[in-house]
Design an enzyme around this catalytic site. Structure first.
Site, short mmCIF file in Angstrom:
data_model
loop_
_atom_site.label_atom_id
_atom_site.label_comp_id
_atom_site.label_asym_id
_atom_site.label_seq_id
_atom_site.Cartn_x
_atom_site.Cartn_y
_atom_site.Cartn_z
CG ASP A 240 49.12 43.32 40.58
OD1 ASP A 240 48.28 43.03 41.45
OD2 ASP A 240 48.85 43.45 39.37
CD GLU A 284 45.43 40.55 40.10
OE1 GLU A 284 45.18 41.58 39.45
OE2 GLU A 284 44.56 39.90 40.72
#
Length: 382
Positions: A240, A284
């Protein structure tokens, strides 16, 4: 002779798919040759006039059929890198069937037995048409099949001055089959390219060109099956981008998209094995599967990725900045499969990712999943 058209899209080995299609198409016709020959030889009286030759042909055609059946059963199971020798056997069996039956058709032209000649002509025309259709994905194989089958009849017609008409028909039929091969081959490859393009689009993330979540989930389930069967390690990484919302708020979504694209490039360059699966899981967040990789190996890959992104300058238009990522991973040697296994593995890696975030970000945290799987609770360690 012209080569086959090229596959226009990326993905798994296209030739494995082509051979599977050929094997599937050809399998129903494997025993047509000895059955047709036995029926025609018996019904036309050829068997009574030439019993030794008739039995010899039946034995040869039946033996080749058995070898071809054994061959196609193995071709269906073989992996890409192990199929070459079996493909040679496949070619040999096809050509042998074609040559023997075609030679008997040529012999029927000289036999003086009208019923025998007529039955062999009708059956031969049907068998050639069916074979051309079956083998058309490989144009050279289809060409070889038709030529070997029909050439003996053409040569016999040229040798015998009384068979010019028959020879003309056979040559015309060969020319027709030749063009039919070209047409069917072209249609097959267009269809295959379109199918693979659609398949690629359905499993690809449009922004990063990585695999998407749907494909990742499918591959995770598949690799859990395979790893459980072979009792090998399987590693799952969840990544992430740190403070991504702040990046979007400060620089805009276009710059955020560029960050994701550059992260995807780093992931791709650090995963050279064809068996490694990398996907944009959402937003993301990215995910990776490392088949056959233990905890130590997965940690090395994860740390290499983390360090590469930390050193990377993200540039877009007149903006430049640095980004970091946090990574959670799990690695276990699997011994059995159940329906919830893929979800549990991903959960352990995802929980390790949250620990990486809590511990300051820009780091790799590993889950002790081997004991967690036995206890039914996720345990983690840095």
């Amino acid at each position: 002779m012209a080569t086959e058209p090229s596959i226009q899209v990326e993905g798994s080995d296209p030739w494995l798919r082509v051979w599977r299609d050929i094997v599937k198409r050809a399998t129903p016709g494997i025993f047509v040759y000895p059955i047709f020959w036995a029926v025609i030889a018996a019904s036309s009286g050829f068997h009574h006039a030439h019993p030794e030759l008739s039995w010899s042909v039946i034995a040869a055609l039946s033996g080749i059929s058995i070898v071809r059946l054994f061959n196609v059963l193995h071709l269906k199971r073989l992996r890409t890198e192990k199929r070459s020798a079996w493909q040679v056997v496949f070619w040999a069996g096809v050509v042998a069937h074609s040559g023997i039956y075609g030679s008997m058709f040529a012999l029927s032209l000289l036999s003086g037995n009208g019923q025998f000649s007529l039955l062999m002509a009708f059956s031969g025309a049907g068998i050639v048409a069916g074979g051309v259709n079956s083998f058309s994905p490989r144009r050279n194989l289809a060409y070889a099949y038709a030529i070997v089958f029909l050439l003996p009849g053409i040569l016999v017609a040229l040798w015998s001055q009384n068979l010019w008409v028959e020879g003309g028909f056979i040559a015309t039929y060969l020319f027709y089959m030749w063009n039919l091969v070209r047409q069917q081959n072209a249609e097959y490859w267009v269809s295959l390219n379109n199918e693979r393009t659609l398949e690629l689009q359905s499993r690809t993330d449009a922004l990063t060109t990585l695999n998407n979540r749907r494909y990742f989930d499918e591959k995770l389930t598949e690799l859990c099956h395979l790893s459980s069967r072979d009792h090998v390690h399987l590693s799952v990484l969840v990544l992430d981008c740190d403070f991504f919302k702040a990046i979007n708020d400060k620089y805009g979504h276009d710059f955020g998209d560029e960050c994701l694209r550059q992260i995807a490039n780093v992931l791709t360059s650090n995963l050279p094995r064809a068996t490694d699966i990398c996907a944009r899981y959402g937003g993301e967040e990215f995910s990776i599967i490392l088949a056959g990789t233990d905890l130590q190996g997965a940690q090395l890959v994860a740390e290499r990725i983390r360090a590469s992104i930390e050193k990377m300058d993200v540039r877009y238009r007149d903006i430049q900045t640095h980004i970091t990522i946090s990574i959670g991973l799990v690695s276990v040697r699997l011994s059995s499969f159940d329906a919830g296994l893929p979800e549990r593995l991903f959960k352990y890696a995802d929980e390790a990712l949250y620990l990486a975030k809590e511990q300051g970000r820009n780091r790799v945290v590993s889950s002790v999943a081997s004991s967690a799987l036995r206890a039914g609770k996720p345990g983690v360690e840095k």
